[in-house]
Design a protein around this motif. Structure first.
Motif, PDB file in Angstrom:
ATOM      1  N   GLU A  64       0.830  -1.205   0.000  1.00  0.00           N
ATOM      2  CA  GLU A  64       0.000   0.000   0.000  1.00  0.00           C
ATOM      3  C   GLU A  64       0.862   1.252   0.000  1.00  0.00           C
ATOM      4  O   GLU A  64       0.566   2.229  -0.683  1.00  0.00           O
ATOM      5  N   ARG A  65       1.940   1.201   0.777  1.00  0.00           N
ATOM      6  CA  ARG A  65       2.854   2.348   0.804  1.00  0.00           C
ATOM      7  C   ARG A  65       3.498   2.572  -0.557  1.00  0.00           C
ATOM      8  O   ARG A  65       3.574   3.704  -1.048  1.00  0.00           O
ATOM      9  N   ASP A  66       3.969   1.486  -1.182  1.00  0.00           N
ATOM     10  CA  ASP A  66       4.583   1.621  -2.504  1.00  0.00           C
ATOM     11  C   ASP A  66       3.588   2.179  -3.513  1.00  0.00           C
ATOM     12  O   ASP A  66       3.944   3.005  -4.364  1.00  0.00           O
ATOM     13  N   SER A  67       2.344   1.708  -3.418  1.00  0.00           N
ATOM     14  CA  SER A  67       1.315   2.206  -4.333  1.00  0.00           C
ATOM     15  C   SER A  67       1.060   3.691  -4.108  1.00  0.00           C
ATOM     16  O   SER A  67       0.910   4.459  -5.064  1.00  0.00           O
ATOM     17  N   GLU A  68       1.018   4.103  -2.839  1.00  0.00           N
ATOM     18  CA  GLU A  68       0.795   5.516  -2.539  1.00  0.00           C
ATOM     19  C   GLU A  68       1.931   6.371  -3.060  1.00  0.00           C
ATOM     20  O   GLU A  68       1.710   7.456  -3.617  1.00  0.00           O
ATOM     21  N   ILE A  69       3.165   5.890  -2.882  1.00  0.00           N
ATOM     22  CA  ILE A  69       4.319   6.654  -3.371  1.00  0.00           C
ATOM     23  C   ILE A  69       4.233   6.832  -4.877  1.00  0.00           C
ATOM     24  O   ILE A  69       4.473   7.923  -5.410  1.00  0.00           O
ATOM     25  N   GLU A  70       3.879   5.740  -5.571  1.00  0.00           N
ATOM     26  CA  GLU A  70       3.760   5.819  -7.024  1.00  0.00           C
ATOM     27  C   GLU A  70       2.655   6.805  -7.430  1.00  0.00           C
ATOM     28  O   GLU A  70       2.835   7.625  -8.337  1.00  0.00           O
ATOM     29  N   ASP A  71       1.526   6.735  -6.713  1.00  0.00           N
ATOM     30  CA  ASP A  71       0.429   7.665  -7.005  1.00  0.00           C
ATOM     31  C   ASP A  71       0.849   9.105  -6.766  1.00  0.00           C
ATOM     32  O   ASP A  71       0.525  10.009  -7.544  1.00  0.00           O
ATOM     33  N   HIS A  72       1.577   9.342  -5.675  1.00  0.00           N
ATOM     34  CA  HIS A  72       2.007  10.705  -5.363  1.00  0.00           C
ATOM     35  C   HIS A  72       2.979  11.231  -6.421  1.00  0.00           C
ATOM     36  O   HIS A  72       2.929  12.409  -6.792  1.00  0.00           O
ATOM     37  N   LEU A  73       3.864  10.361  -6.887  1.00  0.00           N
ATOM     38  CA  LEU A  73       4.812  10.789  -7.919  1.00  0.00           C
ATOM     39  C   LEU A  73       4.081  11.165  -9.210  1.00  0.00           C
ATOM     40  O   LEU A  73       4.402  12.167  -9.851  1.00  0.00           O
ATOM     41  N   ILE A  74       3.080  10.358  -9.563  1.00  0.00           N
ATOM     42  CA  ILE A  74       2.283  10.658 -10.755  1.00  0.00           C
ATOM     43  C   ILE A  74       1.538  11.980 -10.565  1.00  0.00           C
ATOM     44  O   ILE A  74       1.494  12.830 -11.464  1.00  0.00           O
ATOM     45  N   SER A  75       0.973  12.159  -9.369  1.00  0.00           N
ATOM     46  CA  SER A  75       0.227  13.394  -9.095  1.00  0.00           C
ATOM     47  C   SER A  75       1.143  14.608  -9.129  1.00  0.00           C
ATOM     48  O   SER A  75       0.775  15.661  -9.653  1.00  0.00           O
ATOM     49  N   LEU A  76       2.352  14.462  -8.556  1.00  0.00           N
ATOM     50  CA  LEU A  76       3.296  15.582  -8.563  1.00  0.00           C
ATOM     51  C   LEU A  76       3.708  15.947  -9.987  1.00  0.00           C
ATOM     52  O   LEU A  76       3.844  17.129 -10.320  1.00  0.00           O
ATOM     53  N   ASP A  77       3.904  14.912 -10.814  1.00  0.00           N
ATOM     54  CA  ASP A  77       4.280  15.176 -12.203  1.00  0.00           C
ATOM     55  C   ASP A  77       3.166  15.922 -12.936  1.00  0.00           C
ATOM     56  O   ASP A  77       3.412  16.917 -13.626  1.00  0.00           O
ATOM     57  N   ARG A  78       1.924  15.461 -12.746  1.00  0.00           N
ATOM     58  CA  ARG A  78       0.791  16.122 -13.399  1.00  0.00           C
ATOM     59  C   ARG A  78       0.576  17.519 -12.832  1.00  0.00           C
ATOM     60  O   ARG A  78       0.219  18.454 -13.554  1.00  0.00           O
ATOM     61  N   LEU A  79       0.786  17.668 -11.539  1.00  0.00           N
ATOM     62  CA  LEU A  79       0.627  18.978 -10.920  1.00  0.00           C
ATOM     63  C   LEU A  79       1.646  19.968 -11.459  1.00  0.00           C
ATOM     64  O   LEU A  79       1.326  21.128 -11.745  1.00  0.00           O
ATOM     65  N   GLN A  80       2.883  19.484 -11.605  1.00  0.00           N
ATOM     66  CA  GLN A  80       3.929  20.363 -12.132  1.00  0.00           C
ATOM     67  C   GLN A  80       3.596  20.813 -13.554  1.00  0.00           C
ATOM     68  O   GLN A  80       3.734  22.005 -13.893  1.00  0.00           O
TER      69      GLN A  80
END
Length: 570
Positions: free
Chosen positions: A365-381
């Protein structure tokens, strides 16, 4: 059994008065066992077989002065459907510090049986007698009444940094409602010891609480809010942490969402770490010492008989019988000890297996959250850079007022599926036929905020696709995400699946029939809101926005929002 772990329930109570603490716990356990087995139960240190299926073990720990400072009661029941293990541990931490009491219920289901563990009634009895506290908050069996002049005290309780348990605040409805009152009473009793509970008694109390915590953290008449620790009323986004159930759902006879309040509280208790004083206590194994002493005495008697000179024929029979009796007794005792050791080791291994599974699930779950956050940060940027460029272009054209108007009231991301459902009208090109209650049940889980945010993004992407299809985009949703047209809102391609496997559809295809434009329609295309875990929510939709006719012409149909459906890997 729905839980993947052996631990089905845990309650930890902090008791301010330690003078008669251990005796009170022992007496309450004795009364509980007496009612359970309809007879007086021995509460002396050692093992006691209560019947053919129940074994009671009591242990005590003493300090350097010989004073008892901790007791442990362990009741194991080997029943047909499962092995149940209830452990009560009480530790006196000091005259001033008070004491700690912990009640654990473990369940080990047997093959072919489904069990539904509940909360031990002993917990409510202990809460009544021990009068425990959680920081400034007193734990009770029923909700504590809060009037207007007591609201300030309630706010202090909610914002108390020492509070570790949830605090459930309910507000009485404007008009008497027997169903509401019955559900509220049951909920407060079910969470006794696991959360503090308060009842805003009347409209003046509701208004005073609203004025004290602000609009964002309010509790309207008939509503119930579960406040987690570290409440910050001054920060509006903090309200998303504290689940809110409005009167409409609480008082709806057909809506079981009210049960989720207690389930959520109990789930949070399972995640709570045991206090250090509880984990460091060590209990000597008096039972093993007792068995060893009995063995030594029996073996000494057998050796003594063996060393007696052999008498004449016929005179040795009594001695031989005595020796055989002793040896048989030793064998029986050894067999009993071995059986008990094997059973204890088996349960320990099952516990370790469940804990390993839990740890692996948390890591995934933690790994999945990290991956989701990285995707979100990329899209946010990327979105931020695009917004900055467009803002600069508008400012250069002298359109500053348009920029100000566009950014004045930008909508945020829904903090729950309930909020998401209230905002579906914003998705102009979607028709959502999914069962609302199935989706709203996701709000009970710790990952609900993340899932709701991803669901909003996913639905926004489907809405964007339907708009693009209406404007001439010829591909399907997968192509839309793979090569998005200008201005599109694609969903991460790794979290898009357009079909199910043939074996899954063969065995579980009936689970993928959802309300469509006309009757039930098979939907295989789905979006992933959670990559791993037991729930791993999905959104199923009918691909091909142009194919719909009638009232749904040009609109994409979403037929399911909820937990992962059954497949070949379930």
């Amino acid at each position: 059994m729905t839980s993947a772990t052996a631990l089905a329930h845990r309650t930890v109570l902090t008791v301010p008065n330690a003078n008669t603490f251990l005796n009170t716990v022992r007496q309450m356990c004795g009364a509980w066992l007496k009612e359970k087995y309809c007879t007086e139960v021995p509460l002396t240190t050692g093992q006691h077989h209560l019947d053919d299926t129940s074994l009671l073990t009591l242990k005590a720990a003493h300090d350097a002065n010989g004073s008892e400072y901790a007791v442990r009661l362990l009741l194991r029941q080997d029943l047909i459907e499962a092995t149940w293990r209830t452990t009560v541990t009480a530790v006196r931490t000091g005259e001033r510090e008070g004491g700690l009491a912990c009640v654990d219920l473990e369940c080990f289901p047997n093959a072919g049986h489904t069990v539904h563990p509940g909360k031990p009634r002993l917990v409510r009895d202990l809460v009544r007698e021990l009068e425990p506290y959680d920081g400034l908050s007193r734990l009770s069996g029923n909700a504590l009444r809060v009037t207007r002049d007591q609201v300030a005290r309630l706010v202090d309780v909610l914002c108390d940094p020492a509070r570790q348990l949830p605090a459930v605040v309910a507000a009485r409805p404007l008009r008497p409602d027997p169903l509401w009152s019955e559900r509220a009473a049951q909920t407060m009793q079910h969470i006794a010891g696991d959360a503090s509970s308060y009842l805003l008694w009347d409209v003046p109390a509701v208004e005073a609480f609203r004025a004290a915590v602000g609009e964002s953290h309010r509790v309207a008449p008939g509503a119930v809010r579960t406040f987690l620790p570290e409440v910050d009323p001054a920060w509006a986004p903090d309200t998303a942490r504290h689940r809110y159930l409005a009167n409409g759902r609480w008082a709806d006879p057909a809506d079981p969402a009210w049960r989720g309040v207690a389930r959520r509280v109990h789930a949070l208790c399972l995640e709570r770490q045991l206090p250090e004083a509880m984990t460091q206590v060590s209990f000597p194994d008096r039972t093993a010492e007792q068995y060893r002493q009995e063995r030594r005495e029996s073996m000494d008697k057998a050796k003594m008989l063996a060393t007696v000179p052999a008498p004449r024929t016929g005179e040795a029979e009594p001695e031989l019988r005595a020796e055989v009796t002793l040896l048989n007794g030793l064998l029986e005792q050894a067999d009993k000890e071995l059986t008990e050791a094997e059973r204890t080791a088996e349960l320990a291994e099952r516990t370790n297996t469940s804990l390993r599974g839990q740890v692996q699930g948390l890591l995934a779950e933690r790994d999945s959250e990290i991956e989701d956050h990285l995707i979100s940060l990329d899209r946010l940027q990327k979105a931020q850079v695009e917004a900055d460029r467009l803002r600069l272009l508008l400012l250069r054209q002298g359109r500053a007022q348009e920029v100000a108007d566009a950014t004045a009231a930008l909508p945020g991301i829904p903090a729950s599926f309930e909020e998401l459902w209230e905002r579906l009208a914003e998705l102009e090109h979607l028709t959502v036929t999914a069962d609302r209650r199935v989706a709203l049940d996701l709000d009970e889980y710790p990952m609900a905020r993340t899932w709701a945010a991803k669901a909003w993004t996913a639905l926004g992407s489907l809405d964007s696709y339907a708009w693009a299809a209406k404007g001439g985009f010829n591909g399907g949703f997968y192509q839309f995400c793979l090569q998005p047209p200008a201005g599109a809102k694609p969903y991460p391609i790794k979290q898009v699946a357009m079909t199910e496997s043939a074996p899954t559809m063969e065995q579980y295809g009936h689970e993928r029939l959802f309300p469509g434009p006309v009757g039930l329609v098979e939907m295989q295309a789905h979006l992933k809101l959670g990559a791993r875990g037991r729930i791993a929510p999905r959104i199923y939709f009918l691909d091909g926005a142009k194919a719909t006719t009638g009232e749904t012409a040009g609109r994409l149909v979403v037929g399911y929002v909820g937990p992962h459906l059954t497949n070949m890997q379930t």
